[in-house]
Write a protein that holds these residues in place. Structure first.
Motif, PDB file in Angstrom:
ATOM      1  N   LEU A 327      -4.644  -5.027  -3.829  1.00 43.07           N
ATOM      2  CA  LEU A 327      -4.684  -3.866  -3.795  1.00 43.07           C
ATOM      3  C   LEU A 327      -5.241  -2.754  -4.988  1.00 43.07           C
ATOM      4  CD1 LEU A 327      -0.610  -3.087  -3.009  1.00 43.07           C
ATOM      5  CD2 LEU A 327      -2.603  -3.203  -1.015  1.00 43.07           C
ATOM      6  N   SER A 328      -6.170  -1.899  -4.392  1.00 42.80           N
ATOM      7  CA  SER A 328      -6.111  -0.350  -5.472  1.00 42.80           C
ATOM      8  C   SER A 328      -4.756  -0.266  -5.900  1.00 42.80           C
ATOM      9  CB  SER A 328      -6.892   0.639  -4.643  1.00 42.80           C
ATOM     10  OG  SER A 328      -6.480   1.381  -3.754  1.00 42.80           O
ATOM     11  N   PRO A 329      -5.033   0.222  -7.252  1.00 45.16           N
ATOM     12  CA  PRO A 329      -3.493   0.741  -7.914  1.00 45.16           C
ATOM     13  C   PRO A 329      -3.653   1.991  -6.922  1.00 45.16           C
ATOM     14  CG  PRO A 329      -4.963  -0.081  -9.549  1.00 45.16           C
ATOM     15  CD  PRO A 329      -5.877   0.199  -8.265  1.00 45.16           C
ATOM     16  N   ALA A 330      -4.528   2.789  -6.553  1.00 42.21           N
ATOM     17  CA  ALA A 330      -3.999   4.010  -5.782  1.00 42.21           C
ATOM     18  C   ALA A 330      -3.417   3.654  -4.509  1.00 42.21           C
ATOM     19  CB  ALA A 330      -4.861   5.189  -5.703  1.00 42.21           C
ATOM     20  N   TYR A 331      -3.689   2.688  -3.943  1.00 45.39           N
ATOM     21  CA  TYR A 331      -3.095   3.033  -2.185  1.00 45.39           C
ATOM     22  C   TYR A 331      -1.610   2.215  -2.778  1.00 45.39           C
ATOM     23  CZ  TYR A 331      -2.749   0.736   2.170  1.00 45.39           C
ATOM     24  OH  TYR A 331      -2.070   0.784   3.223  1.00 45.39           O
ATOM     25  N   TYR A 332      -1.867   1.204  -3.786  1.00 47.72           N
ATOM     26  CA  TYR A 332      -0.709   0.478  -4.166  1.00 47.72           C
ATOM     27  C   TYR A 332       0.420   1.862  -4.196  1.00 47.72           C
ATOM     28  CZ  TYR A 332       2.898  -1.046  -7.238  1.00 47.72           C
ATOM     29  OH  TYR A 332       4.120  -2.046  -8.238  1.00 47.72           O
ATOM     30  N   ARG A 333       0.304   2.474  -5.017  1.00 47.51           N
ATOM     31  CA  ARG A 333       1.438   3.729  -5.496  1.00 47.51           C
ATOM     32  C   ARG A 333       1.376   4.150  -3.787  1.00 47.51           C
ATOM     33  NH1 ARG A 333      -1.751   4.424 -10.484  1.00 47.51           N
ATOM     34  NH2 ARG A 333      -2.560   5.893  -8.948  1.00 47.51           N
ATOM     35  N   SER A 334       0.401   4.675  -3.201  1.00 45.96           N
ATOM     36  CA  SER A 334       1.207   5.936  -2.317  1.00 45.96           C
ATOM     37  C   SER A 334       1.588   4.451  -0.896  1.00 45.96           C
ATOM     38  CB  SER A 334      -0.074   5.863  -1.054  1.00 45.96           C
ATOM     39  OG  SER A 334      -0.493   4.508  -0.961  1.00 45.96           O
ATOM     40  N   ILE A 335       1.873   3.851  -1.342  1.00 47.80           N
ATOM     41  CA  ILE A 335       2.925   2.497  -0.204  1.00 47.80           C
ATOM     42  C   ILE A 335       4.037   2.111  -0.999  1.00 47.80           C
ATOM     43  CG2 ILE A 335       1.832   2.220   1.524  1.00 47.80           C
ATOM     44  CD1 ILE A 335       0.730  -0.539   0.009  1.00 47.80           C
ATOM     45  N   ARG A 336       3.623   2.090  -2.035  1.00 46.87           N
ATOM     46  CA  ARG A 336       5.452   1.649  -2.860  1.00 46.87           C
ATOM     47  C   ARG A 336       6.167   2.763  -3.252  1.00 46.87           C
ATOM     48  NH1 ARG A 336       7.980  -0.575  -7.341  1.00 46.87           N
ATOM     49  NH2 ARG A 336       8.783  -2.669  -7.655  1.00 46.87           N
ATOM     50  N   GLU A 337       5.691   4.048  -3.390  1.00 47.14           N
ATOM     51  CA  GLU A 337       7.234   5.279  -4.550  1.00 47.14           C
ATOM     52  C   GLU A 337       7.637   5.216  -3.196  1.00 47.14           C
ATOM     53  OE1 GLU A 337       8.339   7.200  -5.812  1.00 47.14           O
ATOM     54  OE2 GLU A 337       7.323   6.050  -6.971  1.00 47.14           O
ATOM     55  N   PRO A 338       7.359   5.115  -1.941  1.00 46.47           N
ATOM     56  CA  PRO A 338       8.556   5.652  -0.758  1.00 46.47           C
ATOM     57  C   PRO A 338       9.635   4.361  -0.193  1.00 46.47           C
ATOM     58  CG  PRO A 338       6.546   5.792   0.229  1.00 46.47           C
ATOM     59  CD  PRO A 338       6.025   5.560  -1.446  1.00 46.47           C
ATOM     60  N   LEU A 339       9.196   3.761  -0.744  1.00 41.87           N
ATOM     61  CA  LEU A 339       9.931   2.525  -0.252  1.00 41.87           C
ATOM     62  C   LEU A 339      10.914   1.989  -1.568  1.00 41.87           C
ATOM     63  CD1 LEU A 339       9.751  -0.041   1.669  1.00 41.87           C
ATOM     64  CD2 LEU A 339       8.596  -1.529  -0.399  1.00 41.87           C
ATOM     65  N   ALA A 340      10.328   2.349  -3.285  1.00 41.52           N
ATOM     66  CA  ALA A 340      11.607   2.510  -3.673  1.00 41.52           C
ATOM     67  C   ALA A 340      12.703   3.501  -3.882  1.00 41.52           C
ATOM     68  CB  ALA A 340      10.321   2.287  -5.201  1.00 41.52           C
ATOM     69  N   SER A 341      11.807   4.504  -3.273  1.00 41.36           N
ATOM     70  CA  SER A 341      12.956   5.371  -3.702  1.00 41.36           C
ATOM     71  C   SER A 341      13.849   5.578  -2.497  1.00 41.36           C
ATOM     72  CB  SER A 341      12.539   7.025  -2.881  1.00 41.36           C
ATOM     73  OG  SER A 341      11.922   7.202  -1.858  1.00 41.36           O
ATOM     74  N   LYS A 342      13.732   5.269  -1.262  1.00 35.74           N
ATOM     75  CA  LYS A 342      14.460   4.748  -0.133  1.00 35.74           C
ATOM     76  C   LYS A 342      15.564   3.567  -0.945  1.00 35.74           C
ATOM     77  CE  LYS A 342      14.550   2.143   4.661  1.00 35.74           C
ATOM     78  NZ  LYS A 342      12.934   1.581   5.526  1.00 35.74           N
TER      79      LYS A 342
END
Lengths: 461, 92, 367
Positions: A327-342
């Protein structure tokens, strides 16, 4: 022999492992999922893939379906026992096989905390989780009179599930102290932010009343008796002595991380006095400290239950995808952050549950004759004697008593023993006993065949 | 019998436990089958005490038996199969 | 009452402490943490003489002296503490599985015979002798060295029994108190640690791998080479083997303990290639082991003095200070408790160990 290679191996096919597999497959990693059960689901979703079983958790069915169609290779009945570089070894039907994996996600879940109660080894004594497994996995329920005893949300849930299936417990013997609700709310007001959890708890109590199951509250001094098998459970409830004639007793006192495999890989863990168990040392919420390319998810990292585990499983998979270059870091951040906040939103009420259901059947309050080490038959009294002699530390006690040296490899006594240490220093200052190969018992022949071997024999001793 | 099977319409199969034929249902673990058939213990401890399946999830090793000649099989992790031969594992 | 401090609460330290206490000294043992690397918890429990001192008669004799003291000492432990340390002396073998091993073993036996002369108790025996004494030995065993003086003990129980006996004889054992240095405070011998200083009439360093560094602070030279040995432990099975071999023994509880490796590594732990090779050799030596279950493995660190022989050092700069380092703390337990401790209390090491002091390293350093 050419070894099969995978980008990612996941140990455990419970909620965390299944979710991790689905997530990793989404990003095109080749994935193997190894689990010692005959079918996917772990403990909470046991039997989820078997047709005709009721849905116990709303989120479980869709997760299991996604897992089964995600393209991960599910290696069933595989007891993983070791890792050497990229080699992952597991025993299956008495033979050891291995695969190669660039990364490993450990999702080995939790197990029930050992209940140190006199008579806990008599045939007919099981854990509450065991009754739930038998119901969900094998479709079996107690045939005769039985009692659920101890502490924790699973006690009530399992009583309801069994009663719904037609097996009504004679009684629930609850060891949760009466003063706990108020003090726990004070310590962890998070419950007030999670009305759903409160409603769920009250709902369970109402269903238990509707089933007409007797509940003995504020119970203590439990003793299970019988000649060759259980015949009686004795206890005190609110100051009054009681005794029930039963064929089975199911004990429960909460769950603890099932960390043996991680420790045998070389992971470190530290005693958490509030939770009265060890916790893995982590570099981040999913990366296991001191190990290369090993992540962990679900209850083995922190006990938050099945749904949370499915989220941490996805987080671990994403982290593995990033570190393994998928995964590219940018794409990774875009999917991880919403999941982590949930995930963060869901954690709030847990502290209340931890405080309210803190363990009640620890050896500290047990009679001397209660067995602490089931395999080697070491009693609480024998350990107390050693501690009184100034022997303090798991290795010294193990050396003197054989506590922890039997076939369960310490699974049933490590946490109990640790809770007794530290008469003159903090328990957290004692190291968790280390574990080496094999994390599961294997035959000498399996060990011999597991690797070509390098001899280091030299002079005599 | 400590346990009973809820769904008796399941396919039936037979396993042999210490030379005694027992009826099991498809999808049951060996341990569940034992507890449903009056087999009250699975092993003896070195001290001679009887032990039976306890955790049913692979963590306690109380349910280990010899299955089809292979010693120390965790019977809570293995599904019963027609014709399986199960024996108590002897420990000193 | 004269006061002694022993630095190190392992098998060697407590054995010496016992001797000091029996000699009438007030003994304090300063021990490290439960989790420290400890050869006392990571050894095979062999009381082994056949290969000791192959090149040096005093060491061969010291080992045999200790082995001879062992039966009485084990009895004393049992009587005083109630702990049976599972001492047994049915002899020991070292198996040969190929012609190269046979040749090497025969050469060793010849050397021992030459150095011990009439005292020799080691012989080379063929495969049929082996299988007669040890019916479990497989057809791959071509021969072995055999010594009836060898035996074994349960090192874990020994550790507990030694501690109890030392305490019963008046020694105080303080855990989790590391000592770092020995020095002179004016004319007083003093042991220093983190935030403390303790005066004593005798100070003995027996701190395993840490011995060299602490001994150096009192001018003693104790060069140690850590050597890891990995070992595999099985489930308990019915008793079937009383004779020990260099690779395998059965504990009284029934567990089989096998594997003998030597790696220049100072950190505990096991590696798959080594324990897999242990398993391969174990099956060749004792085929029945193939179906026995492995429960655990561990890597212990030998406290190997540079030349392989024990070091009994006495300090010139700090009179009354001694250091002991040896790889065979179990074998030497009895002689440490019964002879060496008392000699240190009296302030003079016995002539039997006059060639085993640290002066041999000074001599090497000087050339």
């Amino acid at each position: 022999m050419s070894l099969r290679h995978f980008n990612l191996a996941i140990v455990g096919a419970g909620p965390a492992g299944m979710a991790a597999a689905v997530e990793a497959r989404r990003h095109n990693l080749s994935v193997a999922v190894l689990d010692d059960q005959p079918a996917a689901g772990g403990q909470i979703l046991r039997g989820i893939t078997t047709s005709g079983r009721p849905d116990y958790e709303k989120w479980g069915g869709p997760l299991a379906e996604a897992f089964e169609s995600c393209g991960a290779e599910h290696i069933r009945g595989a007891a993983v026992w070791g890792r050497e570089d990229s080699l992952l070894l597991y025993s299956r039907q008495g033979r050891t096989e291995s695969i190669e994996a660039d990364g490993v996600i450990l999702a080995t879940g939790s197990m029930e905390r050992p209940c140190v109660v006199p008579g806990n080894t008599l045939p007919g004594v099981v854990t509450v989780g065991a009754l739930q497994s038998l119901l969900k996995g094998s479709g079996c329920v107690p045939a005769g009179d039985f009692v659920l005893a101890g502490n924790g949300p699973l006690l009530l849930l399992c009583a309801v599930q069994l009663a719904d299936a037609g097996a009504k417990a004679s009684a629930i013997v609850q060891t949760t102290p009466g003063s706990r609700f108020r003090s726990s709310l004070w310590k962890a007001p998070g419950l007030l932010f999670d009305p759903a959890l409160l409603v769920k708890g009250l709902g369970l109590m109402a269903r238990i009343r509707r089933h007409g199951i007797a509940v003995y509250g504020e119970a203590g001094n439990i003793r299970i008796e019988g000649a060759d098998r259980v015949s009686t459970i004795r206890f005190e409830s609110k100051g009054r002595k009681a005794e029930l004639l039963v064929e089975m007793v199911a004990l429960h006192d909460g769950v603890v991380p099932n960390d043996n495999l991680a420790i045998s890989f070389g992971a470190q863990a530290r005693w958490n006095e509030n939770l009265a168990c060890y916790q893995l040392l982590m570099d981040s919420d999913t990366k296991v400290a001191a190990l290369e390319n090993v992540w962990a998810a679900g209850d083995m990292v922190a006990i938050y239950g099945g749904y949370q585990a499915s989220i941490t499983g996805r987080l671990a998979a994403l982290d593995a995808c990033l570190d393994l270059g998928f995964l590219s870091p940018a794409y990774y951040r875009s999917i991880r952050e919403p999941l982590a906040s949930k995930r963060r939103r869901l954690l709030v009420a847990r502290h209340f549950v931890d405080a309210y259901y803190a363990p009640t059947l620890l050896p500290a309050t047990a009679a001397d004759d209660a067995l602490l080490c089931r395999c080697e038959e070491v009693s609480v009294g024998a350990i107390r004697d050693r501690i009184a002699q100034g022997v303090d530390g798991t290795r010294a006690i193990k050396a003197a008593t054989r506590c922890g040296m039997g076939p369960c490899q310490g699974r049933q006594c490590t946490v109990s023993l640790a809770s007794m240490l530290g008469h003159d220093r903090p328990r957290s200052s004692f190291a968790r006993p280390s574990l080496r190969f094999p994390a599961r018992p294997i035959t000498v022949a399996e060990l011999a065949q597991s690797h070509q071997g390098i001899s280091h024999t030299g002079s005599d001793s | 019998m400590l346990l009973r099977q809820l769904d008796e319409s399941r396919a039936r199969l037979t396993i042999t436990v210490d030379d005694r034929p027992l009826q099991a249902f498809a999808g049951e673990t060996i341990a569940a089958c034992l507890l449903s058939n009056g087999v009250t213990f699975t092993r003896l401890t070195p001290g001679g005490a009887r032990r039976a399946p306890y955790c049913l999830m692979g963590a306690c090793f109380e349910c280990t038996m010899t299955v089809d000649g292979r010693t120390n099989v965790q019977t809570c992790l293995r599904l019963a199969e027609d014709g399986m031969v199960v024996e108590r594992t002897r420990t000193p | 009452m004269a006061r002694a401090i022993v630095i190190g609460g392992g098998i060697v330290g407590i054995s010496i402490a016992l001797g000091l206490a029996d000699a009438g000294l007030e003994v304090t043992v300063l021990d490290g943490d439960d989790a420290d690397t400890r050869a006392s918890y990571g050894n095979a429990g062999l009381i082994w003489v056949q290969s000791k001192g192959v090149d040096h008669l005093p060491y061969a004799r010291l080992s045999r002296w200790s082995a001879a003291l062992w039966p009485g000492f084990a009895g004393e432990l049992l009587e005083a503490t109630g702990i049976d340390v599972e001492y047994t002396r049915q002899g020991g073998m070292s198996f040969c599985l190929d012609e190269a091993e046979v040749a090497a073993r025969r050469a060793m036996v010849a050397k021992v015979a030459a150095i011990l002369g009439e005292e020799n108790d080691v012989e080379f025996v063929d495969g049929s002798f082996v299988r007669e004494r040890m019916p479990d030995a497989g057809p791959a065993v071509l021969g072995a060295s055999w010594c009836p003086s060898d035996g074994h003990v349960n090192p874990l129980l020994l550790m507990g029994a030694l501690r109890q006996l030392a305490q019963a004889r008046g020694a105080t054992i303080i855990t989790n108190r590391k000592a770092t240095r020995i020095g002179m405070d004016g004319s007083h011998l003093t042991v220093y640690g983190d935030g403390y200083a303790m005066r004593a009439d005798r100070a003995v360093v027996a701190a395993g791998l840490a011995t060299g560094a602490i001994a150096a602070t009192a001018g003693m030279t104790v060069p140690i080479r850590p050597i890891r040995g990995q070992v595999v432990v099985t489930e308990r099975i019915a008793p079937r083997m009383e004779i020990a071999t260099t690779t395998t023994r059965q504990a009284r509880a029934g567990s089989m303990i096998f594997g003998n490796s030597h790696e220049d590594i100072a950190t505990p732990g096991t590696t798959l290639p080594v324990i897999a090779s242990h398993a391969q050799r174990a099956i060749a030596e004792f085929p029945f082991l193939a179906s026995v279950r492995v429960l655990r493995s561990w890597g212990g660190i030998r406290v190997m003095p540079r030349d392989g022989m024990p070091v009994y050092a006495s300090s010139k700069t700090c009179p009354g200070a001694y250091a002991v380092a040896c790889h065979s703390g179990i074998t030497l337990t009895a002689v440490h408790a019964k002879v060496i401790g008392a000699a240190m209390a009296a302030g003079k090491l016995p002539a039997d160990v006059s060639t085993l002091t640290d002066e041999r390293f000074d001599a090497v350093a000087a050339t």
